[in-house]
Design a protein around this motif. Structure first.
Motif, PDB file in Angstrom:
ATOM      1  N   MET A   1       0.820  -1.214   0.000  1.00 50.26           N
ATOM      2  CA  MET A   1       0.000   0.000   0.000  1.00 50.26           C
ATOM      3  C   MET A   1       0.852   1.262   0.000  1.00 50.26           C
ATOM      4  SD  MET A   1      -3.313   0.432   2.419  1.00 50.26           S
ATOM      5  CE  MET A   1      -2.673   1.501   3.707  1.00 50.26           C
ATOM      6  N   ARG A   6      -1.976   9.125  -4.455  1.00 46.29           N
ATOM      7  CA  ARG A   6      -3.350   9.608  -4.303  1.00 46.29           C
ATOM      8  C   ARG A   6      -3.355  10.989  -3.686  1.00 46.29           C
ATOM      9  NH1 ARG A   6      -7.696   5.180  -2.645  1.00 46.29           N
ATOM     10  NH2 ARG A   6      -8.609   7.005  -1.655  1.00 46.29           N
ATOM     11  N   ASN A  25      -1.817  12.355   0.001  1.00 49.34           N
ATOM     12  CA  ASN A  25      -2.355  13.577   0.615  1.00 49.34           C
ATOM     13  C   ASN A  25      -1.269  14.604   0.934  1.00 49.34           C
ATOM     14  OD1 ASN A  25      -4.950  12.278   0.725  1.00 49.34           O
ATOM     15  ND2 ASN A  25      -4.326  11.290   2.626  1.00 49.34           N
ATOM     16  N   HIS A  75       2.281  14.056   8.526  1.00 45.77           N
ATOM     17  CA  HIS A  75       1.682  15.262   9.084  1.00 45.77           C
ATOM     18  C   HIS A  75       2.706  16.332   9.454  1.00 45.77           C
ATOM     19  CE1 HIS A  75      -1.745  12.465   9.585  1.00 45.77           C
ATOM     20  NE2 HIS A  75      -2.465  13.533   9.388  1.00 45.77           N
TER      21      HIS A  75
ATOM     22  N   ASN B   7     -11.016  17.834  -2.747  1.00 48.88           N
ATOM     23  CA  ASN B   7     -11.347  17.024  -1.582  1.00 48.88           C
ATOM     24  C   ASN B   7     -11.900  17.861  -0.419  1.00 48.88           C
ATOM     25  OD1 ASN B   7     -11.475  14.511  -0.214  1.00 48.88           O
ATOM     26  ND2 ASN B   7      -9.471  14.802   0.715  1.00 48.88           N
ATOM     27  N   GLN B   9     -15.243  19.133   1.747  1.00 51.45           N
ATOM     28  CA  GLN B   9     -16.625  18.766   2.003  1.00 51.45           C
ATOM     29  C   GLN B   9     -17.318  19.863   2.802  1.00 51.45           C
ATOM     30  OE1 GLN B   9     -17.578  14.734   3.071  1.00 51.45           O
ATOM     31  NE2 GLN B   9     -15.386  14.302   3.085  1.00 51.45           N
ATOM     32  N   ILE B  27     -12.957  20.068   5.893  1.00 46.88           N
ATOM     33  CA  ILE B  27     -14.321  19.609   6.145  1.00 46.88           C
ATOM     34  C   ILE B  27     -15.036  20.704   6.937  1.00 46.88           C
ATOM     35  CG2 ILE B  27     -15.749  17.808   7.185  1.00 46.88           C
ATOM     36  CD1 ILE B  27     -13.367  15.911   7.041  1.00 46.88           C
ATOM     37  N   TYR B  29     -18.539  21.379   8.614  1.00 44.12           N
ATOM     38  CA  TYR B  29     -19.764  20.675   8.997  1.00 44.12           C
ATOM     39  C   TYR B  29     -20.987  21.610   8.974  1.00 44.12           C
ATOM     40  CZ  TYR B  29     -17.287  16.430  10.435  1.00 44.12           C
ATOM     41  OH  TYR B  29     -16.550  15.269  10.448  1.00 44.12           O
ATOM     42  N   TYR B  53     -23.243  13.183  17.857  1.00 45.57           N
ATOM     43  CA  TYR B  53     -23.417  13.142  16.402  1.00 45.57           C
ATOM     44  C   TYR B  53     -23.355  11.719  15.857  1.00 45.57           C
ATOM     45  CZ  TYR B  53     -21.596  13.866  11.542  1.00 45.57           C
ATOM     46  OH  TYR B  53     -21.348  13.851  10.200  1.00 45.57           O
ATOM     47  N   TYR B  54     -22.481  10.919  16.466  1.00 43.36           N
ATOM     48  CA  TYR B  54     -22.245   9.587  15.915  1.00 43.36           C
ATOM     49  C   TYR B  54     -23.275   8.565  16.367  1.00 43.36           C
ATOM     50  CZ  TYR B  54     -17.894  11.691  14.505  1.00 43.36           C
ATOM     51  OH  TYR B  54     -16.985  12.522  13.931  1.00 43.36           O
TER      52      TYR B  54
ATOM     53  N   MET C   1     -23.632  14.161   6.822  1.00 51.80           N
ATOM     54  CA  MET C   1     -22.321  14.176   6.175  1.00 51.80           C
ATOM     55  C   MET C   1     -21.398  13.110   6.759  1.00 51.80           C
ATOM     56  SD  MET C   1     -20.280  17.697   5.400  1.00 51.80           S
ATOM     57  CE  MET C   1     -19.056  17.704   6.725  1.00 51.80           C
ATOM     58  N   LYS C   2     -22.000  12.182   7.543  1.00 48.07           N
ATOM     59  CA  LYS C   2     -21.172  11.156   8.179  1.00 48.07           C
ATOM     60  C   LYS C   2     -20.668  10.121   7.182  1.00 48.07           C
ATOM     61  CE  LYS C   2     -24.249  11.147  12.061  1.00 48.07           C
ATOM     62  NZ  LYS C   2     -25.148  10.442  12.961  1.00 48.07           N
ATOM     63  N   ASN C   4     -18.628   9.265   4.389  1.00 45.33           N
ATOM     64  CA  ASN C   4     -18.883   9.315   2.950  1.00 45.33           C
ATOM     65  C   ASN C   4     -17.993   8.364   2.164  1.00 45.33           C
ATOM     66  OD1 ASN C   4     -20.632  11.754   3.120  1.00 45.33           O
ATOM     67  ND2 ASN C   4     -18.760  12.535   4.079  1.00 45.33           N
ATOM     68  N   ARG C   6     -14.938   8.722   1.410  1.00 49.62           N
ATOM     69  CA  ARG C   6     -14.091   9.492   0.494  1.00 49.62           C
ATOM     70  C   ARG C   6     -12.635   9.323   0.866  1.00 49.62           C
ATOM     71  NH1 ARG C   6     -16.449  15.186  -1.357  1.00 49.62           N
ATOM     72  NH2 ARG C   6     -14.222  15.644  -1.443  1.00 49.62           N
ATOM     73  N   ASN C   7     -11.830   9.019  -0.075  1.00 56.02           N
ATOM     74  CA  ASN C   7     -10.375   9.026   0.081  1.00 56.02           C
ATOM     75  C   ASN C   7      -9.905   8.139   1.240  1.00 56.02           C
ATOM     76  OD1 ASN C   7      -7.755   9.926  -0.663  1.00 56.02           O
ATOM     77  ND2 ASN C   7      -7.807  11.586   0.823  1.00 56.02           N
ATOM     78  N   ILE C   8     -10.535   6.998   1.394  1.00 57.41           N
ATOM     79  CA  ILE C   8     -10.133   6.021   2.419  1.00 57.41           C
ATOM     80  C   ILE C   8      -9.265   4.952   1.758  1.00 57.41           C
ATOM     81  CG2 ILE C   8     -10.987   4.178   3.939  1.00 57.41           C
ATOM     82  CD1 ILE C   8     -13.509   5.833   4.340  1.00 57.41           C
ATOM     83  N   GLN C   9      -8.247   4.503   2.479  1.00 54.66           N
ATOM     84  CA  GLN C   9      -7.458   3.389   1.967  1.00 54.66           C
ATOM     85  C   GLN C   9      -7.390   2.278   2.999  1.00 54.66           C
ATOM     86  OE1 GLN C   9      -3.899   4.175  -0.263  1.00 54.66           O
ATOM     87  NE2 GLN C   9      -4.182   6.338   0.195  1.00 54.66           N
ATOM     88  N   ARG C  21     -17.397   1.979  11.541  1.00 62.20           N
ATOM     89  CA  ARG C  21     -17.461   3.098  10.597  1.00 62.20           C
ATOM     90  C   ARG C  21     -16.101   3.781  10.494  1.00 62.20           C
ATOM     91  NH1 ARG C  21     -22.691   5.838  13.093  1.00 62.20           N
ATOM     92  NH2 ARG C  21     -21.880   4.848  14.975  1.00 62.20           N
ATOM     93  N   ASP C  24     -13.540   9.800   6.540  1.00 64.78           N
ATOM     94  CA  ASP C  24     -12.854  10.184   5.303  1.00 64.78           C
ATOM     95  C   ASP C  24     -11.363  10.398   5.530  1.00 64.78           C
ATOM     96  OD1 ASP C  24     -15.391  10.146   4.246  1.00 64.78           O
ATOM     97  OD2 ASP C  24     -15.687  12.301   4.552  1.00 64.78           O
ATOM     98  N   ASN C  25     -10.618  10.176   4.491  1.00 64.19           N
ATOM     99  CA  ASN C  25      -9.166  10.391   4.476  1.00 64.19           C
ATOM    100  C   ASN C  25      -8.402   9.491   5.451  1.00 64.19           C
ATOM    101  OD1 ASN C  25      -9.600  12.674   2.711  1.00 64.19           O
ATOM    102  ND2 ASN C  25     -10.065  13.910   4.511  1.00 64.19           N
ATOM    103  N   ILE C  39     -15.879   3.324  16.006  1.00 66.97           N
ATOM    104  CA  ILE C  39     -15.927   4.471  15.104  1.00 66.97           C
ATOM    105  C   ILE C  39     -14.515   5.046  14.977  1.00 66.97           C
ATOM    106  CG2 ILE C  39     -16.844   6.802  14.800  1.00 66.97           C
ATOM    107  CD1 ILE C  39     -19.252   5.966  16.490  1.00 66.97           C
ATOM    108  N   THR C  41     -12.893   8.193  13.306  1.00 64.00           N
ATOM    109  CA  THR C  41     -13.325   9.408  12.599  1.00 64.00           C
ATOM    110  C   THR C  41     -12.274   9.831  11.567  1.00 64.00           C
ATOM    111  OG1 THR C  41     -12.517  10.985  14.215  1.00 64.00           O
ATOM    112  CG2 THR C  41     -14.681  10.045  14.648  1.00 64.00           C
ATOM    113  N   ASN C  42     -12.474  10.973  10.990  1.00 64.59           N
ATOM    114  CA  ASN C  42     -11.686  11.376   9.813  1.00 64.59           C
ATOM    115  C   ASN C  42     -10.175  11.461  10.053  1.00 64.59           C
ATOM    116  OD1 ASN C  42     -14.126  11.847   8.413  1.00 64.59           O
ATOM    117  ND2 ASN C  42     -14.271  13.872   9.354  1.00 64.59           N
ATOM    118  N   ASP C  43      -9.442  11.264   8.978  1.00 62.23           N
ATOM    119  CA  ASP C  43      -8.006  11.565   8.934  1.00 62.23           C
ATOM    120  C   ASP C  43      -7.160  10.738   9.896  1.00 62.23           C
ATOM    121  OD1 ASP C  43      -7.943  14.011   7.075  1.00 62.23           O
ATOM    122  OD2 ASP C  43      -9.418  14.631   8.557  1.00 62.23           O
TER     123      ASP C  43
END
Lengths: 253, 253, 253
Positions: A1, A6, A25, A75, B7, B9, B27, B29, B53-54, C1-2, C4, C6-9, C21, C24-25, C39, C41-43
């Protein structure tokens, strides 16, 4: 990977050496140069422009130079106008502002915050979450341990900035503060949680708030072997240029 | 390479003023409002929802208001339910939790961690890596220097939170801790590496662990000019509303 | 907007439980296991490979296990080879290196930097920006407050690492340093801004630099009710396994 290319963005006049790899990214801004065999992992920003970029149509991003064989972990945010010698190694989420000049084989660990307009010798190690203020001057082989802060404003807030100066082979232990304009000599050890408010002569072990010289570091016994631990270069060689040959042989070269 | 709209949102009911620019990978929201001419740079999250939210389908994201002419640097995370007056300026990787209310022209530097449910006056400057606990109350023109922590739990862990209160024009130097419920008056200077455990009266210079009042700050000489340095408003004006006109003239207005 | 997508690997041999869940990213590397109802979450980066990944074609990413019902907030970096019991809860931008073993229901707050090769019991709470060095051993229900640092090198730099050991129910307040190899007993309270340089016996309240035992914690009065505050388990139950039933009843079970 590895390295899927990307969501990467590369600006104008970016020079990538042979075998440079850029993670997903990442954003590489204009006028960045990255030396051969370097690895930039995911989500890094290299050549981050200063504020004027957003307001001045004629803004030209200063050159950013990352030496060969560097490894920048994810990052990172590295501003335009900084220069790093070869063999830079970083942790995650470092921030380096403009005008920082690093020698070769330096380490900048996770969350370190380098404010820019400072000079660093070769083989410096800036550990997690250190904060190095503007106008700092570090020699070679200086180790700054986690959460240590260098400061430059003697009467905050003022316009009278003076950064600290740290001599070769000096070690500043965790959670210390070095006050504005202070000069710490060569081959010193500053103990944990110190506040260094006055100049410290070469070969001193100093500790406390304010830090006071306790003794000559050459009298501190090793915990690993017979004899003394400092100067540490005879006791520790991992990642140092004298690794496998010994400090004395390296000095003679 | 500015603002490629890659990218990004944007949630529902987001109100962007004229000339607002949003960086890549951001992002935004639901229910965020961003004032005219503001710049949100790359990788920011604005209006981050709280944990509910989740789990709750009926969750409605509280409004988040960013004033006009703001500049938010990359990798900020700003929770829903916070309000910032115009002219907000940030470093990188700030975190601001819900229920923070900021006046105009505040600065929040790199890695600052604002826990929310706190109030900040106008022109506050929160430098790198400060940690401001819930239920803090800061006046106007308060400067908090790097790695200073405000705390609110007197007997951890407990349910008895009381945040610190800091008066107008007060300066807290690096690496200090302000203990729960402590009131620091107006026009004070807290020295580096202090632990402030008791209330501090107006115009005090206090330092140490525990911090003790050393003298009236109006007796501290300037290092830049003849006379005294504090109150600092006569000596320092960069970014302050009295810039170019002088503090006395500004006060008279 | 939960969520989506998008841009997940997602790498190879990733096992996601039911109802997991991913934001994104996010990047989920090889051999990561995430338990039911978790869960991310993003990034976030889960299963970050060690340095060898970039140089060794035969590198196999060690397994990373995130227990069920976990909630990892945005911008986490969790290395491959760490294990977390169920109910992990994190703040933003945490970093956890390889070889960290966490019990159930632990909290790792925003910007915490866990260096790996350490053990943590159940229900530990590591607050904002703590730095836990390699070879640390924490019991159950240990609370480490913001900006506290654990260290492991008694004569830096050396090769003689010894991490701290912290007993069950012990609380280390903000901005403290625990020195290498120190053992803090069970049911202790270390006051804010301490440097713990010697072992501390069970039930001690210690504070200062160096930290000295002041009294038995069982003599510290509550500020919320009649009687004493410590051991705190009778005074505080939020998120603890004795919530709603009381500590004594929970112990009896």
């Amino acid at each position: 990977m590895k390295f899927n290319n990307r969501n990467i963005q590369i600006g104008r006049n970016v020079q990538l050496g042979t075998n440079v790899r850029i993670g997903d990214n990442c954003i590489i801004y204009d006028n960045v140069q990255i030396g051969d065999n370097s690895i930039i992992t995911n989500d890094c920003v290299i050549g981050e422009p200063t504020g004027r970029y957003y307001h001045d149509e004629n803004y030209i991003n200063p050159a950013t130079i990352i030496g060969a064989n560097s490894m920048i972990r994810s990052h990172a945010i590295i501003y335009a106008g900084s220069v790093f010698g070869e063999g830079l190694m970083t942790g995650h989420r470092i921030t380096v502002r403009e005008g920082a000049n690093f020698g070769i084989n330096c380490l900048i660990s996770t969350l370190a915050d380098i404010q820019g307009n400072s000079n660093f010798g070769d083989y410096c190690r800036l550990y997690s979450n250190v904060h190095i203020c503007e106008f700092s001057q570090l020699g070679n082989h200086v180790f700054v341990y986690p959460y240590t802060i260098f400061t430059n404003d003697p009467l905050p807030p003022s316009n009278h900035y003076k950064g600290p100066t740290i001599g070769d082979y000096t070690i500043v232990a965790v959670h210390s503060v070095v006050l504005p304009g202070v000069k710490i000599g060569e081959n010193c050890l500053i103990g944990a949680n110190s506040v260094v408010s006055r100049d410290i002569p070469d070969f001193s072990f100093a500790v406390g708030s304010p830090a006071k010289v306790q003794r000559d570091i050459r009298t501190i016994s090793s915990k690993e072997a017979a004899g003394n631990h400092y100067p540490w270069m005879h006791r520790f060689e991992r990642g140092m240029p004298w690794e496998n040959i010994g400090f004395d042989n390296w000095v003679k070269k």
